[in-house]
Design a protein around this motif. Structure first.
Motif, PDB file in Angstrom:
ATOM      1  N   TRP A  92      -5.425  -5.167  -7.068  1.00 47.11           N
ATOM      2  CA  TRP A  92      -4.772  -4.647  -8.240  1.00 47.11           C
ATOM      3  C   TRP A  92      -3.701  -3.400  -7.787  1.00 47.11           C
ATOM      4  O   TRP A  92      -2.576  -3.466  -8.087  1.00 47.11           O
ATOM      5  N   SER A  93      -4.409  -2.522  -6.995  1.00 48.18           N
ATOM      6  CA  SER A  93      -3.266  -1.538  -6.602  1.00 48.18           C
ATOM      7  C   SER A  93      -2.487  -1.755  -5.776  1.00 48.18           C
ATOM      8  O   SER A  93      -1.420  -1.269  -5.907  1.00 48.18           O
ATOM      9  N   ASN A 147       1.436   5.962  -4.585  1.00 44.50           N
ATOM     10  CA  ASN A 147       1.128   5.946  -5.856  1.00 44.50           C
ATOM     11  C   ASN A 147      -0.060   4.874  -6.230  1.00 44.50           C
ATOM     12  O   ASN A 147      -0.954   4.771  -6.913  1.00 44.50           O
ATOM     13  N   SER A 148       0.128   3.759  -5.207  1.00 49.78           N
ATOM     14  CA  SER A 148      -0.967   2.633  -5.601  1.00 49.78           C
ATOM     15  C   SER A 148      -2.351   3.112  -5.249  1.00 49.78           C
ATOM     16  O   SER A 148      -3.274   2.936  -5.749  1.00 49.78           O
ATOM     17  N   ILE A 173      -5.816  -5.005 -14.282  1.00 50.86           N
ATOM     18  CA  ILE A 173      -6.752  -5.236 -13.487  1.00 50.86           C
ATOM     19  C   ILE A 173      -7.533  -6.424 -13.796  1.00 50.86           C
ATOM     20  O   ILE A 173      -8.128  -7.316 -12.754  1.00 50.86           O
ATOM     21  N   SER A 180       0.917  -1.228   0.036  1.00 49.74           N
ATOM     22  CA  SER A 180      -0.198   0.115  -0.038  1.00 49.74           C
ATOM     23  C   SER A 180       0.936   1.147   0.180  1.00 49.74           C
ATOM     24  O   SER A 180       1.475   1.447   0.927  1.00 49.74           O
ATOM     25  N   HIS A 202      -8.967   4.802 -10.984  1.00 50.80           N
ATOM     26  CA  HIS A 202      -9.444   3.910 -11.414  1.00 50.80           C
ATOM     27  C   HIS A 202     -10.813   4.231 -11.496  1.00 50.80           C
ATOM     28  O   HIS A 202     -11.768   3.902 -12.210  1.00 50.80           O
ATOM     29  N   GLN A 208       0.737  -2.810  -7.653  1.00 51.89           N
ATOM     30  CA  GLN A 208       1.522  -1.960  -8.608  1.00 51.89           C
ATOM     31  C   GLN A 208       2.835  -1.712  -8.455  1.00 51.89           C
ATOM     32  O   GLN A 208       3.657  -1.674  -9.197  1.00 51.89           O
ATOM     33  N   ALA A 215      -3.475   5.487  -7.860  1.00 49.80           N
ATOM     34  CA  ALA A 215      -4.172   4.580  -9.043  1.00 49.80           C
ATOM     35  C   ALA A 215      -5.412   3.899  -8.813  1.00 49.80           C
ATOM     36  O   ALA A 215      -6.210   4.014  -9.647  1.00 49.80           O
ATOM     37  N   LEU A 216      -5.707   3.603  -7.501  1.00 48.78           N
ATOM     38  CA  LEU A 216      -7.198   3.155  -7.145  1.00 48.78           C
ATOM     39  C   LEU A 216      -8.028   4.397  -7.329  1.00 48.78           C
ATOM     40  O   LEU A 216      -9.367   4.170  -7.804  1.00 48.78           O
ATOM     41  N   ALA A 239     -10.133  -3.934  -7.733  1.00 44.93           N
ATOM     42  CA  ALA A 239      -9.188  -2.733  -8.093  1.00 44.93           C
ATOM     43  C   ALA A 239      -8.175  -2.379  -6.596  1.00 44.93           C
ATOM     44  O   ALA A 239      -7.287  -2.180  -6.782  1.00 44.93           O
TER      45      ALA A 239
END
Length: 135
Positions: free
Chosen positions: A64-65, A26-27, A76, A23, A34, A68, A30-31, A61
């Motif tokens: 996926w985040s 940047n993640s 995803i 976590s 999305h 990353q 990105a979340l 999601a």
């Protein structure tokens, strides 16, 4: 590949392949991106709540985040396949929870900082005028 718990990372093995969940700032961006629509960007907390309340897209999601930082090529859709391969939501829910908690300060961390994280010092009050007069 190994996870660094000091950096809020958790390792999960899916199909014999190790994946490191992290976590990161940047993640989380990105979340948010999305789910951004028409210039409106949801809070990270709102996406977490959606996932907790059974929103499968939000859960996928979120997973996926977390992939990353160390697995940026995982799409995803591929994250959804990994959820299936890992045993589904029940298995990954506990892992994601552990990854999220790993990035938060513990009570011991707060105590070691003298409670500064929980109660930051107040700014000193300025004495005198600011230069402007109010009417």
């Amino acid at each position: 590949m190994t996870a660094n718990p000091e950096r809020g990372e958790t390792m999960v093995e899916i199909g014999g392949v190790p994946y490191v969940l992290a976590s990161t700032f940047n993640s989380l961006i990105a979340l948010q991106q999305h789910f951004a629509k028409d210039g409106s960007v949801p809070t990270v907390e709102s996406v977490f709540l959606r996932a907790q309340h059974g929103d499968l897209e939000a859960f996928r999601a979120l997973f996926w985040s977390l992939l990353q930082r160390h697995h940026p090529t995982v799409t995803i859709e591929a994250a959804g396949e990994l959820i299936d391969a890992a045993g589904g939501l029940d298995v990954l829910d506990a892992i994601i929870d552990r990854a999220q908690r790993g990035s938060a300060p513990t009570d011991a961390d707060v105590t070691a900082l003298g409670g500064a994280a929980a109660n930051p010092p107040k700014a000193a009050r300025r004495r005198g005028r600011t230069g402007a007069t109010s009417t």
